[in-house]
Scaffold this motif. Structure first.
Motif, mmCIF file in Angstrom:
data_model
loop_
_atom_site.group_PDB
_atom_site.id
_atom_site.type_symbol
_atom_site.label_atom_id
_atom_site.label_comp_id
_atom_site.label_asym_id
_atom_site.label_seq_id
_atom_site.Cartn_x
_atom_site.Cartn_y
_atom_site.Cartn_z
ATOM 1 N N GLU A 220 0.826 -1.204 0.000
ATOM 2 C CA GLU A 220 0.000 0.000 0.000
ATOM 3 C C GLU A 220 0.863 1.258 0.000
ATOM 4 O O GLU A 220 1.976 1.277 0.531
ATOM 5 C CB GLU A 220 -0.919 0.013 1.221
ATOM 6 N N LEU A 221 0.319 2.316 -0.618
ATOM 7 C CA LEU A 221 0.951 3.626 -0.598
ATOM 8 C C LEU A 221 0.267 4.494 0.448
ATOM 9 O O LEU A 221 -0.949 4.444 0.598
ATOM 10 C CB LEU A 221 0.851 4.290 -1.973
ATOM 11 N N SER A 222 1.050 5.258 1.166
ATOM 12 C CA SER A 222 0.516 6.129 2.214
ATOM 13 C C SER A 222 0.743 7.587 1.828
ATOM 14 O O SER A 222 1.724 7.924 1.156
ATOM 15 C CB SER A 222 1.211 5.833 3.545
ATOM 16 N N LEU A 223 -0.172 8.452 2.261
ATOM 17 C CA LEU A 223 -0.034 9.872 1.978
ATOM 18 C C LEU A 223 1.064 10.463 2.855
ATOM 19 O O LEU A 223 0.990 10.415 4.083
ATOM 20 C CB LEU A 223 -1.360 10.595 2.230
ATOM 21 N N CYS A 224 2.079 10.998 2.213
ATOM 22 C CA CYS A 224 3.205 11.612 2.914
ATOM 23 C C CYS A 224 3.331 13.068 2.482
ATOM 24 O O CYS A 224 2.672 13.513 1.546
ATOM 25 C CB CYS A 224 4.500 10.860 2.597
ATOM 26 N N PHE A 225 4.190 13.798 3.185
ATOM 27 C CA PHE A 225 4.445 15.191 2.811
ATOM 28 C C PHE A 225 5.898 15.526 3.091
ATOM 29 O O PHE A 225 6.596 14.824 3.835
ATOM 30 C CB PHE A 225 3.523 16.144 3.577
ATOM 31 N N ASP A 226 6.357 16.591 2.491
ATOM 32 C CA ASP A 226 7.726 17.058 2.679
ATOM 33 C C ASP A 226 7.728 18.065 3.833
ATOM 34 O O ASP A 226 7.228 19.179 3.683
ATOM 35 C CB ASP A 226 8.239 17.706 1.401
ATOM 36 N N PRO A 227 8.282 17.706 4.992
ATOM 37 C CA PRO A 227 8.259 18.621 6.134
ATOM 38 C C PRO A 227 9.106 19.868 5.931
ATOM 39 O O PRO A 227 8.954 20.848 6.668
ATOM 40 C CB PRO A 227 8.804 17.759 7.283
ATOM 41 N N SER A 228 9.999 19.855 4.924
ATOM 42 C CA SER A 228 10.802 21.047 4.669
ATOM 43 C C SER A 228 9.970 22.175 4.063
ATOM 44 O O SER A 228 10.407 23.329 4.043
ATOM 45 C CB SER A 228 11.983 20.716 3.755
ATOM 46 N N ALA A 229 8.749 21.846 3.601
ATOM 47 C CA ALA A 229 7.845 22.876 3.077
ATOM 48 C C ALA A 229 7.104 23.522 4.237
ATOM 49 O O ALA A 229 5.866 23.604 4.261
ATOM 50 C CB ALA A 229 6.879 22.262 2.076
ATOM 51 N N ASP A 230 7.858 23.988 5.230
ATOM 52 C CA ASP A 230 7.259 24.474 6.473
ATOM 53 C C ASP A 230 6.655 25.868 6.357
ATOM 54 O O ASP A 230 6.162 26.422 7.337
ATOM 55 C CB ASP A 230 8.292 24.439 7.605
ATOM 56 N N ASP A 231 6.692 26.434 5.149
ATOM 57 C CA ASP A 231 6.019 27.712 4.943
ATOM 58 C C ASP A 231 4.565 27.522 4.533
ATOM 59 O O ASP A 231 3.769 28.470 4.580
ATOM 60 C CB ASP A 231 6.744 28.550 3.883
ATOM 61 N N VAL A 232 4.218 26.282 4.139
ATOM 62 C CA VAL A 232 2.838 26.034 3.712
ATOM 63 C C VAL A 232 2.137 24.964 4.543
ATOM 64 O O VAL A 232 0.912 24.931 4.601
ATOM 65 C CB VAL A 232 2.775 25.639 2.217
ATOM 66 N N ILE A 233 2.894 24.080 5.189
ATOM 67 C CA ILE A 233 2.270 23.034 5.992
ATOM 68 C C ILE A 233 2.890 23.022 7.385
ATOM 69 O O ILE A 233 4.109 23.014 7.548
ATOM 70 C CB ILE A 233 2.397 21.648 5.321
ATOM 71 N N GLY A 234 2.030 23.091 8.408
ATOM 72 C CA GLY A 234 2.535 23.136 9.783
ATOM 73 C C GLY A 234 1.457 23.618 10.733
ATOM 74 O O GLY A 234 0.271 23.635 10.409
ATOM 75 N N LYS A 235 1.871 24.020 11.916
ATOM 76 C CA LYS A 235 0.946 24.504 12.933
ATOM 77 C C LYS A 235 0.735 26.011 12.751
ATOM 78 O O LYS A 235 1.479 26.823 13.295
ATOM 79 C CB LYS A 235 1.495 24.223 14.340
ATOM 80 N N PHE A 236 -0.276 26.342 11.959
ATOM 81 C CA PHE A 236 -0.562 27.741 11.675
ATOM 82 C C PHE A 236 -1.957 28.114 12.184
ATOM 83 O O PHE A 236 -2.820 27.262 12.353
ATOM 84 C CB PHE A 236 -0.511 28.012 10.158
ATOM 85 N N ASP A 237 -2.148 29.422 12.415
ATOM 86 C CA ASP A 237 -3.464 29.906 12.798
ATOM 87 C C ASP A 237 -4.397 30.018 11.596
ATOM 88 O O ASP A 237 -5.614 30.096 11.755
ATOM 89 C CB ASP A 237 -3.343 31.281 13.476
ATOM 90 N N ASP A 238 -3.805 30.031 10.390
ATOM 91 C CA ASP A 238 -4.618 30.119 9.185
ATOM 92 C C ASP A 238 -4.414 28.862 8.350
ATOM 93 O O ASP A 238 -3.660 27.958 8.720
ATOM 94 C CB ASP A 238 -4.237 31.367 8.383
ATOM 95 N N GLY A 239 -5.103 28.795 7.236
ATOM 96 C CA GLY A 239 -4.972 27.641 6.357
ATOM 97 C C GLY A 239 -6.089 26.627 6.553
ATOM 98 O O GLY A 239 -6.936 26.752 7.437
ATOM 99 N N GLU A 240 -6.071 25.612 5.709
ATOM 100 C CA GLU A 240 -7.071 24.543 5.756
ATOM 101 C C GLU A 240 -6.645 23.450 6.731
ATOM 102 O O GLU A 240 -5.511 22.954 6.657
ATOM 103 C CB GLU A 240 -7.249 23.929 4.360
ATOM 104 N N ALA A 241 -7.546 23.081 7.635
ATOM 105 C CA ALA A 241 -7.237 22.029 8.608
ATOM 106 C C ALA A 241 -7.106 20.688 7.892
ATOM 107 O O ALA A 241 -7.913 20.336 7.030
ATOM 108 C CB ALA A 241 -8.331 21.952 9.660
ATOM 109 N N LEU A 242 -6.068 19.928 8.271
ATOM 110 C CA LEU A 242 -5.843 18.617 7.661
ATOM 111 C C LEU A 242 -6.612 17.521 8.398
ATOM 112 O O LEU A 242 -6.884 16.463 7.813
ATOM 113 C CB LEU A 242 -4.353 18.298 7.638
ATOM 114 N N PHE A 243 -6.955 17.785 9.673
ATOM 115 C CA PHE A 243 -7.713 16.797 10.447
ATOM 116 C C PHE A 243 -8.823 17.495 11.230
ATOM 117 O O PHE A 243 -8.662 18.629 11.685
ATOM 118 C CB PHE A 243 -6.794 16.041 11.416
ATOM 119 N N THR A 244 -9.931 16.794 11.377
ATOM 120 C CA THR A 244 -11.056 17.282 12.172
ATOM 121 C C THR A 244 -11.512 16.158 13.096
ATOM 122 O O THR A 244 -11.865 15.069 12.628
ATOM 123 C CB THR A 244 -12.230 17.706 11.261
ATOM 124 N N ASP A 245 -11.450 16.423 14.390
ATOM 125 C CA ASP A 245 -11.832 15.409 15.389
ATOM 126 C C ASP A 245 -11.071 14.100 15.188
ATOM 127 O O ASP A 245 -11.620 13.002 15.281
ATOM 128 C CB ASP A 245 -13.342 15.139 15.334
#
Length: 259
Positions: free
Chosen positions: A118-143
């Motif tokens: 199986e393939l799993s959804l991964c991301f590049d953590p070095s793209a920390d300007d677009v994905i991370g703990k921000f006050d804005d942006g689209e939430a990746l998880f809900t509950d």
């Protein structure tokens, strides 16, 4: 166009990969990117066959060298030259078609273990300007569950993988038919003492297409191969247009440069 990272190398653009986890990344968001700095100086990106009709009018489509060639959209004719995105990674023209390989970043479907199926959804953590703990942006998880936004990202990546498999089949078929040849484009600007020769890529040998039997051509029309091949061949005319743009911007090196 295998997306699974290998032991010593990662795909173009990716500096690292981390599985997206509801535990570790429950409060992560994804910001809308206004630019793509990772594109600065990138002169070629992989394509899927579905994209040929969309790309052929803007960018030359060629094939990489090696035993397992992949289709490439040329953003420039020389290493370090990108005519479609500026140094900040912003498109330089409106309504530009952006290849799916670029649009999926920083996400990627990958095998977590070499022997995994199986393939799993991964991301590049070095793209920390677009994905991370921000006050804005689209939430990746809900509950604790993937948000609808994340589900859409997963679906896009799954479709990309499926397109990649179809692309691999296309490349296998044209390889087995012996249609690829080493590419070469010679451009002689007015007043230049010698032509600029571009090599380092593969292209379809049009003479071999013209020599094929009628039943072979009908089969290629029916399975969709022939329109893709002609989209590639027609796009090669754009190499001179890209060269002219590079000349205007002073981005043409000495003659004998390679793609």
């Amino acid at each position: 166009m295998a997306s699974a990272p290998q032991a010593q190398s990662l795909p173009l653009f990716y500096k690292d990969l981390r599985p997206l986890s509801s535990q570790e990344h429950s409060d992560y968001t994804l910001r809308r990117a206004e630019s793509a700095p990772f594109l600065a100086g990138v002169h070629a990106v992989p394509l899927t066959v579905e994209e040929f009709p969309l790309v052929q009018r803007r960018m030359p489509i060629v094939f990489s060298l090696g035993d397992e060639p992949v289709p490439l959209a040329l953003l420039g004719l020389n290493e370090g030259v990108n005519l479609f995105f500026d140094d900040e990674g912003k498109p330089v023209e409106q309504d530009l078609y952006i290849p799916a390989y670029i649009r999926r970043y920083p996400f990627l479907l990958a095998k977590l273990q070499p022997d995994a199926e199986e393939l799993s959804l991964c991301f590049d953590p070095s793209a920390d300007d677009v994905i991370g703990k921000f006050d804005d942006g689209e939430a990746l998880f809900t509950d604790g569950q993937p948000s609808e936004f994340t589900k859409a990202i997963l679906q896009f990546n799954e479709q990309f993988e499926q397109a990649g498999q179809r692309t691999a089949m296309f490349m296998k078929e044209i390889g087995e038919m012996g249609l690829l040849m080493d590419g070469e484009v010679s451009i002689q600007p007015e007043g230049a003492p010698q032509p600029f020769i571009y090599r380092g890529f593969q292209m379809v040998d049009e003479n071999k297409i013209n020599e094929m039997r009628g039943d072979q051509l009908r089969k290629m029309v029916q399975n969709g191969m022939l329109p893709l091949i002609y989209a590639h061949l027609m796009s090669l005319n754009l190499m001179r247009e890209l060269f002219a743009r590079q000349m205007q911007q002073g981005k043409v090196p000495e003659p004998q440069a390679g793609v």
